[in-house]
Write a protein that holds these residues in place. Structure first.
Motif, PDB file in Angstrom:
ATOM      1  N   VAL A 146       1.753  -4.326   3.307  1.00 57.47           N
ATOM      2  CA  VAL A 146       2.373  -3.581   2.215  1.00 57.47           C
ATOM      3  C   VAL A 146       2.944  -2.321   2.851  1.00 57.47           C
ATOM      4  N   LYS A 147       4.247  -2.305   3.073  1.00 58.09           N
ATOM      5  CA  LYS A 147       4.877  -1.238   3.862  1.00 58.09           C
ATOM      6  C   LYS A 147       5.991  -0.567   3.069  1.00 58.09           C
ATOM      7  N   VAL A 148       6.106   0.741   3.269  1.00 61.25           N
ATOM      8  CA  VAL A 148       7.132   1.542   2.613  1.00 61.25           C
ATOM      9  C   VAL A 148       7.944   2.257   3.687  1.00 61.25           C
ATOM     10  N   GLY A 149       9.249   2.078   3.661  1.00 63.34           N
ATOM     11  CA  GLY A 149      10.145   2.778   4.577  1.00 63.34           C
ATOM     12  C   GLY A 149      11.038   3.730   3.804  1.00 63.34           C
ATOM     13  N   VAL A 150      11.301   4.880   4.385  1.00 67.29           N
ATOM     14  CA  VAL A 150      12.183   5.873   3.769  1.00 67.29           C
ATOM     15  C   VAL A 150      13.187   6.337   4.814  1.00 67.29           C
ATOM     16  N   ASN A 151      14.452   6.091   4.559  1.00 63.82           N
ATOM     17  CA  ASN A 151      15.542   6.530   5.442  1.00 63.82           C
ATOM     18  C   ASN A 151      15.285   6.190   6.909  1.00 63.82           C
ATOM     19  N   GLY A 152      14.887   4.945   7.161  1.00 65.21           N
ATOM     20  CA  GLY A 152      14.802   4.466   8.535  1.00 65.21           C
ATOM     21  C   GLY A 152      13.464   4.592   9.201  1.00 65.21           C
ATOM     22  N   ARG A 153      12.415   5.042   8.476  1.00 60.60           N
ATOM     23  CA  ARG A 153      11.101   5.191   9.098  1.00 60.60           C
ATOM     24  C   ARG A 153      10.030   4.732   8.117  1.00 60.60           C
ATOM     25  N   VAL A 154       9.075   3.925   8.599  1.00 62.43           N
ATOM     26  CA  VAL A 154       7.939   3.530   7.771  1.00 62.43           C
ATOM     27  C   VAL A 154       6.998   4.720   7.641  1.00 62.43           C
ATOM     28  N   VAL A 155       6.600   5.014   6.403  1.00 62.61           N
ATOM     29  CA  VAL A 155       5.747   6.170   6.128  1.00 62.61           C
ATOM     30  C   VAL A 155       4.544   5.729   5.305  1.00 62.61           C
ATOM     31  N   ARG A 156       3.545   6.594   5.269  1.00 63.83           N
ATOM     32  CA  ARG A 156       2.386   6.353   4.413  1.00 63.83           C
ATOM     33  C   ARG A 156       2.647   7.009   3.054  1.00 63.83           C
ATOM     34  N   SER A 157       2.630   6.200   2.011  1.00 68.74           N
ATOM     35  CA  SER A 157       2.849   6.704   0.654  1.00 68.74           C
ATOM     36  C   SER A 157       1.876   5.991  -0.272  1.00 68.74           C
ATOM     37  N   PRO A 158       0.668   6.528  -0.425  1.00 67.24           N
ATOM     38  CA  PRO A 158      -0.348   5.849  -1.251  1.00 67.24           C
ATOM     39  C   PRO A 158       0.134   5.550  -2.674  1.00 67.24           C
ATOM     40  N   PHE A 209       2.113  -6.663  -8.261  1.00 71.22           N
ATOM     41  CA  PHE A 209       1.702  -8.021  -7.913  1.00 71.22           C
ATOM     42  C   PHE A 209       0.412  -8.436  -8.616  1.00 71.22           C
ATOM     43  N   ALA A 210      -0.088  -7.608  -9.520  1.00 73.35           N
ATOM     44  CA  ALA A 210      -1.354  -7.919 -10.187  1.00 73.35           C
ATOM     45  C   ALA A 210      -1.271  -9.265 -10.917  1.00 73.35           C
ATOM     46  N   ARG A 211      -2.325 -10.037 -10.795  1.00 74.61           N
ATOM     47  CA  ARG A 211      -2.447 -11.349 -11.444  1.00 74.61           C
ATOM     48  C   ARG A 211      -1.362 -12.331 -11.010  1.00 74.61           C
ATOM     49  N   THR A 212      -0.871 -12.183  -9.779  1.00 76.71           N
ATOM     50  CA  THR A 212       0.018 -13.202  -9.209  1.00 76.71           C
ATOM     51  C   THR A 212      -0.595 -13.819  -7.958  1.00 76.71           C
ATOM     52  N   LEU A 213      -1.700 -13.234  -7.450  1.00 81.06           N
ATOM     53  CA  LEU A 213      -2.334 -13.706  -6.229  1.00 81.06           C
ATOM     54  C   LEU A 213      -3.792 -14.056  -6.490  1.00 81.06           C
ATOM     55  N   GLN A 214      -4.349 -14.852  -5.590  1.00 79.17           N
ATOM     56  CA  GLN A 214      -5.753 -15.191  -5.690  1.00 79.17           C
ATOM     57  C   GLN A 214      -6.615 -13.955  -5.464  1.00 79.17           C
ATOM     58  N   ARG A 215      -7.869 -14.065  -5.849  1.00 78.07           N
ATOM     59  CA  ARG A 215      -8.790 -12.953  -5.659  1.00 78.07           C
ATOM     60  C   ARG A 215      -8.921 -12.626  -4.160  1.00 78.07           C
ATOM     61  N   ASP A 216      -8.964 -11.342  -3.865  1.00 75.24           N
ATOM     62  CA  ASP A 216      -9.093 -10.848  -2.487  1.00 75.24           C
ATOM     63  C   ASP A 216      -7.911 -11.244  -1.605  1.00 75.24           C
ATOM     64  N   ARG A 217      -6.750 -11.429  -2.227  1.00 73.95           N
ATOM     65  CA  ARG A 217      -5.517 -11.665  -1.470  1.00 73.95           C
ATOM     66  C   ARG A 217      -4.526 -10.560  -1.826  1.00 73.95           C
ATOM     67  N   PHE A 218      -3.691 -10.198  -0.832  1.00 76.22           N
ATOM     68  CA  PHE A 218      -2.769  -9.097  -1.020  1.00 76.22           C
ATOM     69  C   PHE A 218      -1.357  -9.536  -0.634  1.00 76.22           C
ATOM     70  N   PRO A 219      -0.350  -8.880  -1.189  1.00 76.84           N
ATOM     71  CA  PRO A 219       1.028  -9.353  -0.999  1.00 76.84           C
ATOM     72  C   PRO A 219       1.611  -8.980   0.357  1.00 76.84           C
ATOM     73  N   VAL A 220       2.682  -9.677   0.700  1.00 79.87           N
ATOM     74  CA  VAL A 220       3.560  -9.289   1.795  1.00 79.87           C
ATOM     75  C   VAL A 220       4.758  -8.611   1.146  1.00 79.87           C
ATOM     76  N   CYS A 221       4.959  -7.329   1.432  1.00 78.81           N
ATOM     77  CA  CYS A 221       6.027  -6.599   0.754  1.00 78.81           C
ATOM     78  C   CYS A 221       6.517  -5.446   1.630  1.00 78.81           C
ATOM     79  N   PHE A 222       7.831  -5.350   1.774  1.00 75.52           N
ATOM     80  CA  PHE A 222       8.445  -4.231   2.486  1.00 75.52           C
ATOM     81  C   PHE A 222       9.480  -3.591   1.578  1.00 75.52           C
ATOM     82  N   VAL A 223       9.302  -2.323   1.310  1.00 75.02           N
ATOM     83  CA  VAL A 223      10.218  -1.554   0.469  1.00 75.02           C
ATOM     84  C   VAL A 223      10.890  -0.507   1.340  1.00 75.02           C
ATOM     85  N   HIS A 224      12.215  -0.498   1.342  1.00 72.40           N
ATOM     86  CA  HIS A 224      12.963   0.491   2.136  1.00 72.40           C
ATOM     87  C   HIS A 224      13.845   1.293   1.192  1.00 72.40           C
ATOM     88  N   ILE A 225      13.538   2.578   1.082  1.00 69.32           N
ATOM     89  CA  ILE A 225      14.283   3.495   0.228  1.00 69.32           C
ATOM     90  C   ILE A 225      15.283   4.256   1.090  1.00 69.32           C
TER      91      ILE A 225
END
Length: 566
Positions: A264-276, A286-302
């Motif tokens: 689960v990654k967030v990028g801002v203007n060309g750099r991946v940053v930590r944004s809780p 992604f709530a209620r779309t995955l099995q229990r104890d599973r997490f999504p693959v997602c990259f967001v670039h702003i």
């Protein structure tokens, strides 16, 4: 006097230790400089046991005068005045990297200016950043930075760093993150003079991510790019760009997921940053779309106006102040919701075009020929969401609905498809109704009673170890097993858990025969849900059998005459 000013060499060493704290920090700073120089190919060589790193790029390069000044304290080509701090468009801007490296290691830079003369220059630097050795060298346009004997004057730092394996893993993660933000770059990494890994360029992060994750293919991902007006800025700042963009690459929940939140990654203007906050918005979407104890693959670039971002929060620039954070949380959640809907798949026309090209090439060398057919048309879209026109044609084992669409057919599991429909209806219209006849429950614990009360179910004592329930969720109130369902709800969980349990119990059971009209009604309701790929428990709802896959399996593109030996 007890308070005295520190000497310059101590000040420089302290500052360098904050910027360059590991092998990965050296790689990060040098790679960012290469990207700022518009490099499209970057080669990184590492000898971790020797504390030796080299980064070579094909960027713009530097002139001799720039080479002499590049490692001096706070020397940079990125900013000129204090106002430039509020419109940072480069990855590096503080002028600290090369000077800090020179403080803690042996630094050598060779460079040749692109479009300049044919002479390249190599300079070795003193720990102060001054040029120690200058000589011409044969080099292609670009820059090669060599760092050796890292932390030579900080032996405690070497001993305190993680193991070599952990540091290499951190470097790999760093390059993965940067490659996602800069998909046009070719990456080659070498470790101890052996190839480590490579990343080929692409147009978007959609082409990069499958190279980074095992067993993830491009068809398992969904790309969504949206443009917006730049959010409002504080009065003392001015916008230099009118448009902001959100690039979103998600792993379809019925095809790929992770056991951790590491992708689960967030990028801002060309750099991946930590944004809780943004990361939590992604997980909630992604709530209620995955099995229990599973997490999504997602990259967001702003990509937004530089004046919206303050990079001066962390030495490694991994934490930022982002204006209009709530705006981006909302747009990210909405983008994920849109990407999770079922879209028409353009792969059908792509594979058809490829087959036609192969046949045309073979036609030139053979006696047969083929007429090119028009590409397979994709299904019509509805409401700009690309929802397929599905037509129920049969039921298999009273469990699976066979649905036909213009590009093939799908098998849809009737129970969990209906469960998804009911769950989203309950999310939108959770309603507690009065029971015509109260239901008597017995042997409830105080915790169970409190749980029902939290769900706004009216329950009161009716005798020794007896309770009368006078209200219930609307869907359950009509069922003969309403009492059993209420006991199930009393076992715990929040409102969302109760809605899932209610939907599961109320959905059509497998083994129930359905006529075509009933099957079509379920399909029409299901394909218009917000998250039609998986049920609330994370199970995949449908299996796609596209026409192109069927054609390949049955060898329908074979040329009959040639296959018979004619």
């Amino acid at each position: 006097m007890n308070i005295q000013s520190l000497p310059p060499n101590v000040i420089n060493l302290i500052a360098a230790g904050e910027v360059i704290d590991s092998l990965g920090a050296v790689v990060r700073e040098l790679v960012e400089n290469a990207l700022d120089a518009e490099a499209t190919r970057i080669v990184i060589s590492i000898y971790p046991d020797l504390w030796w790193i080299q980064v070579a790029d094909n960027g713009k390069g530097m002139s001799l005068e720039d080479l002499k000044r590049c490692s001096l304290a706070h020397s940079t080509s990125k900013i000129r005045s204090v106002n430039d701090l509020w419109k940072i468009t480069s990855l590096g801007f503080r002028g600290e990297a090369l000077h800090s490296i020179a403080q803690v290691a042996n630094l050598e830079v060779a460079s040749r200016l692109k479009g300049g003369d044919d002479t390249g220059w190599r300079i070795r630097y003193h720990s102060s950043g001054e040029a120690e050795l200058i000589e011409p060298t044969a080099i292609a346009p670009g820059t090669i930075v060599t760092v050796s004997n890292l932390f030579r004057n900080l032996p405690v730092r070497r001993k305190g760093l993680p193991s070599t394996t952990q540091q290499l893993k951190a470097i790999q993660t760093l390059i993965y993150d940067i490659a996602l933000c800069h998909p046009h770059v070719t990456w080659c990494l070498e470790q101890n003079d052996r190839s480590w890994f490579k990343i080929s360029p692409g147009k978007t992060a959609l082409q990069i991510l499958p190279q980074l994750l095992n067993r993830v293919h491009q068809n398992d991902l969904q790309l969504l790019t949206q443009s917006f007006d730049t959010p409002s800025l504080p009065d003392n700042l001015s916008s230099i760009e009118n448009q902001s963009t959100l690039e979103l690459v998600i792993g379809l929940p019925d095809r790929c997921h992770r056991r951790r939140t590491d992708w689960v990654k967030v990028g801002v203007n060309g750099r991946v940053v930590r944004s809780p906050q943004l990361e939590q918005s992604i997980l909630s979407a992604f709530a209620r779309t995955l099995q229990r104890d599973r997490f999504p693959v997602c990259f967001v670039h702003i990509k937004t106006c530089p004046s919206q971002i303050d990079w001066n929060r962390h030495p490694a620039k991994t934490e930022i102040y982002l204006h209009s954070l709530s705006f981006w949380q909302e747009k990210t959640a909405a983008g994920i919701e849109q990407a999770l809907r079922i879209n028409t798949d353009s792969s059908a026309s792509f594979h058809h075009g490829r087959v036609v090209k192969l046949l045309k090439v073979s036609e030139e060398k053979s006696t047969y020929n083929t007429d090119e057919q028009p590409p397979i048309k994709t299904a019509k879209s509805r409401d700009n969401l690309g929802l397929l026109e599905l037509r129920a044609v049969a039921q298999v084992r009273k469990t699976y609905i066979v649905a036909e669409h213009p590009n093939g057919l799908w098998l849809i599991e009737q129970h969990i498809a209906h469960e998804r429909v009911l769950y989203e209806q309950l999310q939108d219209h959770w309603k507690i109704v009065t029971l015509e006849t109260p239901i008597i429950l017995n042997q409830l614990t105080p915790t169970q009673v409190e749980q029902l009360q939290r769900l706004e179910v009216e329950i009161e004592p009716f005798g020794e170890q007896l309770w009368a329930v006078r209200t219930a969720p609307e869907l359950l109130a009509k069922r003969s097993d309403c009492g059993e369902a209420l006991i199930e709800l009393s076992w715990g969980g929040d409102l969302q858990t109760a809605q899932v349990a209610t939907a599961c119990r109320s959905a059509i059971r497998n083994g129930t025969p359905l006529n075509l009209e009933q099957m079509q009604r379920i399909i029409d309701q299901w394909k218009n849900t917000r998250n039609p790929r998986t049920c609330p428990h994370g199970r995949p709802i449908y299996l796609s059998l596209e026409e192109t896959s069927l054609a390949r399996f049955f060898r329908r593109h074979w040329v009959i005459g040639k296959s018979h030996g004619i």
